[in-house]
Structure formats: structure tokens, C-alpha cells
Design a protein around this motif. Structure first.
Motif, PDB file in Angstrom:
ATOM      1  N   ALA A  84       1.568 -23.714  -9.185  1.00 50.78           N
ATOM      2  CA  ALA A  84       0.644 -23.182 -10.339  1.00 50.78           C
ATOM      3  C   ALA A  84       0.703 -21.371 -10.290  1.00 50.78           C
ATOM      4  N   LEU A  85       1.320 -21.408 -11.978  1.00 50.52           N
ATOM      5  CA  LEU A  85       0.924 -19.347 -12.392  1.00 50.52           C
ATOM      6  C   LEU A  85      -0.156 -19.603 -13.014  1.00 50.52           C
ATOM      7  N   GLY A  86      -0.474 -18.311 -11.366  1.00 50.59           N
ATOM      8  CA  GLY A  86      -1.369 -17.514 -12.031  1.00 50.59           C
ATOM      9  C   GLY A  86      -2.733 -17.321 -10.677  1.00 50.59           C
ATOM     10  N   VAL A 121       0.728 -23.413 -16.451  1.00 50.24           N
ATOM     11  CA  VAL A 121       0.032 -22.596 -16.337  1.00 50.24           C
ATOM     12  C   VAL A 121      -1.276 -22.845 -17.299  1.00 50.24           C
ATOM     13  N   TYR A 128       3.082 -17.266 -23.116  1.00 47.43           N
ATOM     14  CA  TYR A 128       4.038 -18.405 -22.018  1.00 47.43           C
ATOM     15  C   TYR A 128       5.123 -19.149 -22.254  1.00 47.43           C
TER      16      TYR A 128
END
Length: 181
Positions: A84-86, A121, A128
Motif C-alpha cells: 500500500a502506498l501512503g 493507493v 498517480y
């Protein structure tokens, strides 16, 4: 000329990272934004991947941050690792200077080097998509933010070996700290 430096977060960066997150996600209704608590709770846990917690320094000051942490995709009866990006944050005084793009790309490059295959994300599609993210729903992924439409996105990273299986489809399961965001 002041230089930009991208690198994994180190032990001395926890305070500067908290300040960047707090400034970038500041809201009048909260003292500490949930994104600050999220990183604090993920740091050191089993979903934390130290080399994928990236900072950007400008003039020796930490001004940006991007975190990739472990999630799992449930596909039938098995669980496949993904990322997961963030949160992704840039200090307000350095926003719109390319620092966010640079730190996200550095994190994604690091994930590719580690042989990771899938990143999800929740964020602005216009930002993105420049990295190749597309609708997670169209990629066959569901999760806590599936109902939000286009901001729920996924990116398939290049395979580390030829003939590697396609990325998983199924339900993305986040570690407990994400439930507070």
C-alpha cells in the motif's frame, strides 16, 4: 545550488517525518492528523519495510515522504503479499516543486528492486496515473475504499523474473492501523 536527496528513512528521521506529515495533512478539526498516527503505528510493525519508507531532503531538510507498507490480497484461500502506498506528503513550502513525484518514484523503484509486484493507493488519479496506476476495480481488486471509485488505484510493477505470474486479484487486506485513517 541546493540539491535534492532521496533515501530510505533513518532512525533520526522520525521527528522530521512527523512534522512533514502534520503540516501536509493539517486540518482545523484535529490536533494530530491521522496520517501521522498511521506512520507511527506502522513503524516497526510486521507490515513495515524499512527500505520502502522514503524521504526527500532539500538543502539538508526532510521535506517529503512516501511510505510503502505490506498489505495482503486474499485470493480464494491464499494470501498474496502486496504493498500500500501512503501516506505521501510534501511540506507545504516545497509543494508543486516535483518533490512528491520524486519521492513516490524512488519508493516504487525500491519496490521493483525488491521484486514486489502490486501496489495499491487511495489518492488523486491525476497525480498517480503518471506512475502507471489505474483503477483497482478494473484490476480485479476490492478493499475498504473500493466504493470510492477512481481514487482507489493499483499499479502492477515490472516482473523481477520472466514468466512470473500476473499480479493477484481479490480483496486487499490492510493491517489494523489503517482502520483509523
Amino acid at each position: 545550488m541546493t540539491s535534492l536527496r532521496l533515501r530510505p528513512e533513518g532512525p533520526a528521521d522520525a521527528g522530521p517525518v512527523r512534522r512533514v506529515l502534520a503540516a501536509a495533512f493539517a486540518r482545523p478539526d484535529v490536533t494530530v492528523p491521522p496520517e501521522v498516527r498511521l506512520v507511527d503505528e506502522l513503524r516497526g510493525g510486521e507490515s513495515w519495510i524499512p527500505e520502502l519508507a522514503m524521504v526527500v531532503e532539500y538543502g539538508g531538510e526532510v521535506v517529503g515522504y512516501a511510505l510503502l507498507s505490506r498489505v495482503r490480497v486474499r485470493t480464494g484461500h491464499r494470501f498474496v503479499p502486496a504493498l500500500a502506498l501512503g501516506p505521501v506528503a510534501v511540506a507545504p513550502h516545497r509543494q508543486r516543486t516535483g518533490h512528491g513525484t520524486a519521492v513516490v518514484q524512488a519508493a516504487l523503484d525500491g519496490a521493483t528492486e525488491l521484486g514486489e509486484r502490486l501496489v495499491v493507493v487511495l489518492g488523486a488519479p491525476a497525480f498517480y496515473r503518471r506512475f502507471g496506476f489505474e483503477s483497482a476495480d478494473r484490476a480485479g481488486l476490492t478493499g475498504p475504499w473500493s466504493g470510492l471509485g477512481e481514487p482507489w488505484q493499483a499499479l502492477t510493477l515490472p516482473p523481477s523474473v520472466s514468466g512470473e505470474q500476473p499480479p493477484p486479484q481479490g480483496e486487499v487486506l490492510y493491517p489494523a492501523p489503517w482502520a483509523k485513517v
